[in-house]
Design a protein around this motif. Sequence first.
Motif, mmCIF file in Angstrom:
data_model
loop_
_atom_site.group_PDB
_atom_site.id
_atom_site.type_symbol
_atom_site.label_atom_id
_atom_site.label_comp_id
_atom_site.label_asym_id
_atom_site.label_seq_id
_atom_site.Cartn_x
_atom_site.Cartn_y
_atom_site.Cartn_z
ATOM 1 N N GLN A 191 1.188 -0.957 -0.148
ATOM 2 C CA GLN A 191 -0.424 -0.200 -0.114
ATOM 3 C C GLN A 191 1.157 1.272 0.261
ATOM 4 N N VAL A 192 0.770 2.020 -0.767
ATOM 5 C CA VAL A 192 1.733 2.689 -1.168
ATOM 6 C C VAL A 192 1.199 4.346 -1.205
ATOM 7 N N ILE A 193 1.335 4.603 0.346
ATOM 8 C CA ILE A 193 1.091 6.652 0.334
ATOM 9 C C ILE A 193 1.407 7.123 0.305
ATOM 10 N N SER A 194 0.679 8.934 0.279
ATOM 11 C CA SER A 194 1.437 9.973 0.128
ATOM 12 C C SER A 194 1.239 10.609 1.332
ATOM 13 N N GLY A 195 1.489 11.115 2.037
ATOM 14 C CA GLY A 195 1.695 12.342 3.540
ATOM 15 C C GLY A 195 1.720 11.153 4.916
ATOM 16 N N LYS A 196 0.875 11.962 5.394
ATOM 17 C CA LYS A 196 1.170 10.828 6.671
ATOM 18 C C LYS A 196 0.333 9.591 6.727
ATOM 19 N N LEU A 197 0.581 8.903 7.901
ATOM 20 C CA LEU A 197 0.014 7.610 7.861
ATOM 21 C C LEU A 197 -1.271 7.757 8.862
ATOM 22 N N THR A 198 -2.406 7.057 7.898
ATOM 23 C CA THR A 198 -3.274 7.374 9.310
ATOM 24 C C THR A 198 -4.165 6.732 10.541
ATOM 25 N N PRO A 199 -4.612 6.456 10.567
ATOM 26 C CA PRO A 199 -5.484 5.033 11.338
ATOM 27 C C PRO A 199 -6.453 4.410 9.845
ATOM 28 N N ASP A 200 -6.580 5.506 8.967
ATOM 29 C CA ASP A 200 -7.417 5.467 8.533
ATOM 30 C C ASP A 200 -7.605 4.731 7.070
ATOM 31 N N HIS A 201 -6.009 4.305 6.885
ATOM 32 C CA HIS A 201 -5.800 3.434 5.510
ATOM 33 C C HIS A 201 -5.918 1.856 6.066
ATOM 34 N N LEU A 202 -6.122 1.429 7.244
ATOM 35 C CA LEU A 202 -6.469 0.296 7.586
ATOM 36 C C LEU A 202 -7.291 -0.134 7.790
ATOM 37 N N GLU A 233 9.279 15.252 2.634
ATOM 38 C CA GLU A 233 8.778 16.299 3.696
ATOM 39 C C GLU A 233 9.617 14.646 4.466
ATOM 40 N N ALA A 234 10.068 15.555 6.154
ATOM 41 C CA ALA A 234 10.327 14.701 7.349
ATOM 42 C C ALA A 234 9.171 14.152 7.935
ATOM 43 N N ASP A 235 7.971 15.147 8.358
ATOM 44 C CA ASP A 235 6.968 14.468 9.078
ATOM 45 C C ASP A 235 6.397 13.078 8.430
ATOM 46 N N HIS A 236 6.622 13.285 7.459
ATOM 47 C CA HIS A 236 6.026 12.297 6.804
ATOM 48 C C HIS A 236 6.761 11.093 7.269
ATOM 49 N N GLY A 237 7.897 11.002 6.943
ATOM 50 C CA GLY A 237 8.658 9.794 8.212
ATOM 51 C C GLY A 237 7.955 9.304 9.228
ATOM 52 N N HIS A 238 7.863 10.805 9.602
ATOM 53 C CA HIS A 238 7.590 10.701 11.505
ATOM 54 C C HIS A 238 6.578 9.638 11.570
ATOM 55 N N SER A 239 5.619 9.633 10.365
ATOM 56 C CA SER A 239 4.362 9.012 10.847
ATOM 57 C C SER A 239 4.692 7.522 10.475
ATOM 58 N N VAL A 240 4.982 6.881 10.269
ATOM 59 C CA VAL A 240 5.298 5.378 9.906
ATOM 60 C C VAL A 240 6.635 4.664 10.418
ATOM 61 N N SER A 241 6.915 6.009 11.225
ATOM 62 C CA SER A 241 8.273 5.584 12.756
ATOM 63 C C SER A 241 7.451 4.803 13.790
ATOM 64 N N GLY A 242 7.413 3.913 14.188
ATOM 65 C CA GLY A 242 6.457 3.194 15.383
ATOM 66 C C GLY A 242 5.477 3.654 15.779
ATOM 67 N N THR A 243 4.153 4.141 15.297
ATOM 68 C CA THR A 243 3.328 4.538 15.666
ATOM 69 C C THR A 243 2.523 3.206 15.379
ATOM 70 N N ALA A 244 1.373 3.755 16.578
ATOM 71 C CA ALA A 244 0.323 2.074 16.562
ATOM 72 C C ALA A 244 0.063 2.366 14.989
#
Length: 293
Positions: free
Chosen positions: A47-58, A109-120
């Motif tokens: 699943q390729v995402i652009s922007g921040k990863l959110t629970p809605d992607h699941l 952007e750096a914020d996009h990487g933080h959204s996939v790094s160790g989040t629930a």
Amino acid sequence: MFYDLNIALPEAAGKPNGSMSSQEWARVIQTIEQARELGYGVVALNQVISGKLTPDHLKIWTTMPNMSNAQLSWSLQTGKRTLKECGSVSKVSRNSIRVLRRVTALISEADHGHSVSGTATSNEYDLVAVRPLNEKMLMAASGGSWTNIDMISLDMAARWGFFAKHKTVGQALSLGYALEISYQGALDSSTRHQWVSNTAAVVRVTRGRNLVWTSGVQRAFDLRSPYDVTNLGDAVQLNKDLTKRGVSENARALLVHAFTRTGTLRAAVAVSENKRAMKEDGAPNKRARIEMR
């Protein structure tokens, strides 16, 4: 055992609250079945995402139809991850195939990487990859700015606008990250020359280490057998043994890294509960296992 850790989902599946039609899911299932016929034991839906990863992607994962001869790593009812032990990945019954789920974040952007790094949310995926879209983000990913990722993916069929440098890539290898080579670009005559150039550059700076070869395709017709993939290494001056590792040993090591990311305490200790070793009052006795990873 052979692995293809990138069977691509349609672009719409990467959007929050995205959807896939029954025809699109049918094509995905056909591709999975073709992979099984070609000798793959484990595949990952990407699943390729652009922007921040959110629970809605699941939510997209609960819409997949049930299929026979496949062992999914998540529940179709809840969308929650059910595969918790790395050893279970290779435990695939005969004439079956293990299906994992993977997320790849396009990082500009750096914020996009933080959204996939160790989040629930990211921990619900079996594999987490990032695709840096510029040199600055490649340096950030290779330098460990986002520690809870498993793989760095580059578009081998595109013009990057920067070079894959020894120092940058060497940092990624030292941190245990895998680098992905998808052969999808080699199948198209319009991108084949660029694919060979980029892939040869990655092979040169890595010396063939920590490379994972994947398909990156959506259609069953575009899949190639593990032995066909092995022959692709000749085009970029990579010997067959190292290429074969990219669809076998290196892919297996990547999954071990991914399990360590989500299933261990500080990547050192994994506690496995032995239900038969529990006392009647629920307290563990001396037979409860603590496994070192």
